[in-house]
Design a protein around this motif. Structure first.
Motif, PDB file in Angstrom:
ATOM      1  N   SER A   1       0.781  -1.217  -0.044  1.00  6.72           N
ATOM      2  CA  SER A   1       0.011  -0.025  -0.109  1.00  6.72           C
ATOM      3  C   SER A   1       0.581   1.207   0.018  1.00  6.72           C
ATOM      4  O   SER A   1       0.618   2.276  -0.620  1.00  6.72           O
ATOM      5  CB  SER A   1      -0.941   0.124   1.233  1.00  6.72           C
ATOM      6  OG  SER A   1      -0.309  -0.127   2.381  1.00  6.72           O
ATOM      7  N   GLU A   2       1.989   1.247   0.847  1.00  7.98           N
ATOM      8  CA  GLU A   2       2.918   2.443   0.578  1.00  7.98           C
ATOM      9  C   GLU A   2       3.626   2.432  -0.668  1.00  7.98           C
ATOM     10  O   GLU A   2       3.884   3.528  -1.139  1.00  7.98           O
ATOM     11  CB  GLU A   2       4.062   2.186   1.728  1.00  7.98           C
ATOM     12  CG  GLU A   2       3.397   2.169   3.247  1.00  7.98           C
ATOM     13  CD  GLU A   2       4.506   2.071   3.968  1.00  7.98           C
ATOM     14  OE1 GLU A   2       4.824   2.890   4.917  1.00  7.98           O
ATOM     15  OE2 GLU A   2       5.037   0.826   4.256  1.00  7.98           O
ATOM     16  N   LEU A   3       4.159   1.253  -1.286  1.00  8.52           N
ATOM     17  CA  LEU A   3       4.785   1.332  -2.503  1.00  8.52           C
ATOM     18  C   LEU A   3       3.802   2.095  -3.729  1.00  8.52           C
ATOM     19  O   LEU A   3       4.285   2.771  -4.456  1.00  8.52           O
ATOM     20  CB  LEU A   3       4.846  -0.014  -3.215  1.00  8.52           C
ATOM     21  CG  LEU A   3       6.147  -0.708  -2.474  1.00  8.52           C
ATOM     22  CD1 LEU A   3       6.304  -2.157  -3.047  1.00  8.52           C
ATOM     23  CD2 LEU A   3       7.426  -0.010  -2.847  1.00  8.52           C
ATOM     24  N   SER A   4       2.298   1.813  -3.655  1.00  8.69           N
ATOM     25  CA  SER A   4       1.531   2.225  -4.628  1.00  8.69           C
ATOM     26  C   SER A   4       1.503   3.919  -4.794  1.00  8.69           C
ATOM     27  O   SER A   4       1.199   4.351  -5.806  1.00  8.69           O
ATOM     28  CB  SER A   4       0.140   1.813  -4.318  1.00  8.69           C
ATOM     29  OG  SER A   4      -0.300   2.194  -3.200  1.00  8.69           O
ATOM     30  N   HIS A   5       2.159   4.272  -3.715  1.00  8.94           N
ATOM     31  CA  HIS A   5       2.276   5.980  -3.696  1.00  8.94           C
ATOM     32  C   HIS A   5       3.553   6.421  -3.897  1.00  8.94           C
ATOM     33  O   HIS A   5       3.785   7.813  -4.148  1.00  8.94           O
ATOM     34  CB  HIS A   5       1.798   6.544  -2.091  1.00  8.94           C
ATOM     35  CG  HIS A   5       0.438   6.266  -1.826  1.00  8.94           C
ATOM     36  ND1 HIS A   5      -0.890   6.407  -2.644  1.00  8.94           N
ATOM     37  CD2 HIS A   5      -0.253   5.361  -1.170  1.00  8.94           C
ATOM     38  CE1 HIS A   5      -1.918   6.112  -2.151  1.00  8.94           C
ATOM     39  NE2 HIS A   5      -1.344   5.179  -1.089  1.00  8.94           N
ATOM     40  N   MET A   6       4.392   5.699  -3.969  1.00  8.17           N
ATOM     41  CA  MET A   6       5.824   6.102  -4.633  1.00  8.17           C
ATOM     42  C   MET A   6       5.895   6.033  -6.286  1.00  8.17           C
ATOM     43  O   MET A   6       4.981   5.371  -6.994  1.00  8.17           O
ATOM     44  CB  MET A   6       6.733   5.062  -4.073  1.00  8.17           C
ATOM     45  CG  MET A   6       6.797   4.720  -2.629  1.00  8.17           C
ATOM     46  SD  MET A   6       7.447   6.162  -1.643  1.00  8.17           S
ATOM     47  CE  MET A   6       9.140   6.078  -2.257  1.00  8.17           C
ATOM     48  N   PRO A   7       6.697   7.075  -6.539  1.00  9.02           N
ATOM     49  CA  PRO A   7       6.917   6.915  -8.037  1.00  9.02           C
ATOM     50  C   PRO A   7       7.646   5.556  -8.669  1.00  9.02           C
ATOM     51  O   PRO A   7       8.827   5.178  -8.167  1.00  9.02           O
ATOM     52  CB  PRO A   7       8.137   8.102  -8.291  1.00  9.02           C
ATOM     53  CG  PRO A   7       8.683   8.279  -7.033  1.00  9.02           C
ATOM     54  CD  PRO A   7       7.657   7.991  -5.872  1.00  9.02           C
ATOM     55  N   LEU A   8       7.027   4.891  -9.368  1.00  6.49           N
ATOM     56  CA  LEU A   8       7.204   3.649  -9.849  1.00  6.49           C
ATOM     57  C   LEU A   8       7.923   3.534 -11.011  1.00  6.49           C
ATOM     58  O   LEU A   8       7.193   3.976 -12.288  1.00  6.49           O
ATOM     59  CB  LEU A   8       6.066   2.388  -9.728  1.00  6.49           C
ATOM     60  CG  LEU A   8       5.204   2.592  -8.438  1.00  6.49           C
ATOM     61  CD1 LEU A   8       3.921   1.786  -8.804  1.00  6.49           C
ATOM     62  CD2 LEU A   8       6.183   2.174  -7.300  1.00  6.49           C
ATOM     63  N   LEU A   9       9.023   3.302 -11.163  1.00  3.77           N
ATOM     64  CA  LEU A   9       9.789   3.223 -12.404  1.00  3.77           C
ATOM     65  C   LEU A   9       9.239   2.198 -13.444  1.00  3.77           C
ATOM     66  O   LEU A   9       8.994   1.162 -13.250  1.00  3.77           O
ATOM     67  CB  LEU A   9      11.242   3.148 -12.318  1.00  3.77           C
ATOM     68  CG  LEU A   9      12.055   4.228 -11.410  1.00  3.77           C
ATOM     69  CD1 LEU A   9      13.391   3.777 -11.139  1.00  3.77           C
ATOM     70  CD2 LEU A   9      11.760   5.668 -11.901  1.00  3.77           C
ATOM     71  N   GLN A  10       9.328   2.645 -14.885  1.00  3.79           N
ATOM     72  CA  GLN A  10       8.604   1.752 -15.842  1.00  3.79           C
ATOM     73  C   GLN A  10       9.557   1.206 -16.595  1.00  3.79           C
ATOM     74  O   GLN A  10      10.651   1.829 -16.866  1.00  3.79           O
ATOM     75  CB  GLN A  10       7.459   2.638 -16.719  1.00  3.79           C
ATOM     76  CG  GLN A  10       6.415   3.439 -15.706  1.00  3.79           C
ATOM     77  CD  GLN A  10       5.382   2.243 -14.923  1.00  3.79           C
ATOM     78  OE1 GLN A  10       4.965   1.463 -15.480  1.00  3.79           O
ATOM     79  NE2 GLN A  10       5.288   2.707 -13.700  1.00  3.79           N
ATOM     80  N   GLN A  11       9.291  -0.065 -17.063  1.00  5.88           N
ATOM     81  CA  GLN A  11      10.190  -0.613 -18.354  1.00  5.88           C
ATOM     82  C   GLN A  11       9.183  -0.621 -19.417  1.00  5.88           C
ATOM     83  O   GLN A  11       8.344  -1.606 -19.513  1.00  5.88           O
ATOM     84  CB  GLN A  11      10.704  -1.910 -17.911  1.00  5.88           C
ATOM     85  CG  GLN A  11      12.089  -2.425 -18.367  1.00  5.88           C
ATOM     86  CD  GLN A  11      12.079  -3.016 -19.602  1.00  5.88           C
ATOM     87  OE1 GLN A  11      11.286  -2.980 -20.281  1.00  5.88           O
ATOM     88  NE2 GLN A  11      13.183  -3.760 -19.794  1.00  5.88           N
ATOM     89  N   SER A  12       9.456   0.195 -20.683  1.00  5.17           N
ATOM     90  CA  SER A  12       8.712   0.138 -21.827  1.00  5.17           C
ATOM     91  C   SER A  12       8.347  -0.954 -22.533  1.00  5.17           C
ATOM     92  O   SER A  12       7.322  -1.015 -23.066  1.00  5.17           O
ATOM     93  CB  SER A  12       9.292   1.214 -22.819  1.00  5.17           C
ATOM     94  OG  SER A  12      10.611   1.104 -23.206  1.00  5.17           O
ATOM     95  N   THR A  13       9.508  -1.737 -22.561  1.00  7.50           N
ATOM     96  CA  THR A  13       9.248  -3.086 -23.357  1.00  7.50           C
ATOM     97  C   THR A  13       8.465  -4.158 -22.431  1.00  7.50           C
ATOM     98  O   THR A  13       8.032  -5.119 -22.709  1.00  7.50           O
ATOM     99  CB  THR A  13      10.495  -3.758 -23.652  1.00  7.50           C
ATOM    100  OG1 THR A  13      11.113  -4.099 -22.678  1.00  7.50           O
ATOM    101  CG2 THR A  13      11.294  -2.917 -24.687  1.00  7.50           C
ATOM    102  N   ARG A  14       8.218  -3.952 -21.270  1.00  4.98           N
ATOM    103  CA  ARG A  14       7.527  -4.780 -20.252  1.00  4.98           C
ATOM    104  C   ARG A  14       6.412  -4.030 -19.370  1.00  4.98           C
ATOM    105  O   ARG A  14       6.632  -3.760 -18.303  1.00  4.98           O
ATOM    106  CB  ARG A  14       8.148  -5.738 -19.500  1.00  4.98           C
ATOM    107  CG  ARG A  14       9.085  -6.746 -20.516  1.00  4.98           C
ATOM    108  CD  ARG A  14      10.048  -7.585 -19.511  1.00  4.98           C
ATOM    109  NE  ARG A  14       9.450  -8.389 -18.640  1.00  4.98           N
ATOM    110  CZ  ARG A  14       9.810  -9.378 -17.787  1.00  4.98           C
ATOM    111  NH1 ARG A  14      11.230  -9.251 -17.822  1.00  4.98           N
ATOM    112  NH2 ARG A  14       9.165  -9.997 -17.003  1.00  4.98           N
TER     113      ARG A  14
END
Length: 303
Positions: A185-198
């Protein structure tokens, strides 16, 4: 096309130089040939193709319509031939060369650092390694093997599963502000880095945790996992990456685990190779060494 219609390399080089420089004298100087040799090559090429490639205007060579059409392809062909020659020269006298297609970050962080140790096993073999994310066509691309995720085998190819993918959540220590790990629940409010191919990795993570993935905060987007890892080290957000790719950053303390959970990827790392590679002693020796490295990796992971 009959062989008699195919231009020689000398003719193409003379044509290209004349098209670029506009005169046989300048072309001859650039090619280190005589003017008569260049004129003869261009004349032979025109005779071979049955078209006029240049208009001769006051000692100036001007490309004809046919010449312009040919010029578009000739420079590319000559460049491809030069690149092919340079590639072979770069093998430095090694007759046995393995051409591998490898996932970019897996290649740079896991495979390449281990290749120095392989020299003691096969000192006369060298590698030509390319980064590939898509499925490899062994006949068209000429690769001897590929390391990919999943079993994307073309007809007649073989596959050895190397290892499962264990995804972990990582962050720079400063981003956690003294906390050891974060709840989902805390992670969901953090900026989550994305990997564009996945792009579905974080969705899979929160779906596995039983949380509504539509509420997560998405961060910056990067093409490869090594970019995601470096972005996490820089404190741009939280990364969800294969643990095997982040071990160096974890060991150095640049990143720490931000969650106690792990997520098993849907496709394992796999060595894929065509039947012809089985006939090569160099490849079979590399395959045996690679499987041994994977076995050692599994022992480390269980400790």
């Amino acid at each position: 096309m009959r062989e008699g219609y195919i231009p020689t390399i000398t003719e193409l080089q003379a044509f290209s130089a004349c098209a670029r420089l506009g005169a046989t004298t300048r072309a001859a100087h650039a090619l280190n040939l005589t003017q008569s040799a260049v004129s003869r090559s261009v004349g032979t090429l025109e005779e071979r193709l049955g078209v006029r490639l240049f208009h001769r205007v006051k000692q100036r060579l001007i490309l004809s319509d046919a010449g312009r059409a040919l010029h578009r392809d000739v420079d590319r062909l000559l460049e491809d031939l030069q690149q092919a020659a340079m590639t072979v020269m770069a093998f430095g006298g090694h007759a046995d060369v393995l051409r591998l297609a490898v996932l970019p970050t897996f290649g740079s962080t896991w495979l390449v650092p281990r290749l120095a140790a392989y020299r003691s096993v096969a000192p006369n073999l060298t590698f030509d390694i390319s980064a590939r994310l898509d499925v490899v066509d062994f006949e068209a691309d000429g690769f001897d093997a590929a390391i990919q995720r999943g079993d994307h085998r073309p007809p007649g190819a073989h596959a050895d599963m190397l290892m499962e993918e264990q995804l972990v959540v990582l962050a720079a220590p400063s981003l956690l502000e003294g906390r050891s790990v974060l709840a989902d629940s805390e992670l969901s409010h953090m900026p989550l880095l994305q990997q564009s191919t996945r792009p579905t990795l974080w969705l899979d993570w929160f779906r596995d945790a039983g949380l509504d993935s539509r509420t997560i905060l998405r961060g910056a987007r990067f093409q490869h996992f090594d970019m995601v890892i470096h972005a996490a080290i820089a404190g741009l957000g939280v990364a969800l990456v294969p643990e095997i790719l982040a071990r160096a950053a974890l060991a150095a303390g640049d990143l720490v685990l931000a969650s106690e959970r792990r997520l098993v990827g849907d496709q394992p790392y796999t060595l894929i190779y065509p039947h012809r590679s089985q006939q090569r002693e160099g490849f079979m020796r590399f395959r045996g060494w690679l499987l041994q490295q994977v076995g050692d990796e599994a022992l480390i992971s269980r400790r």
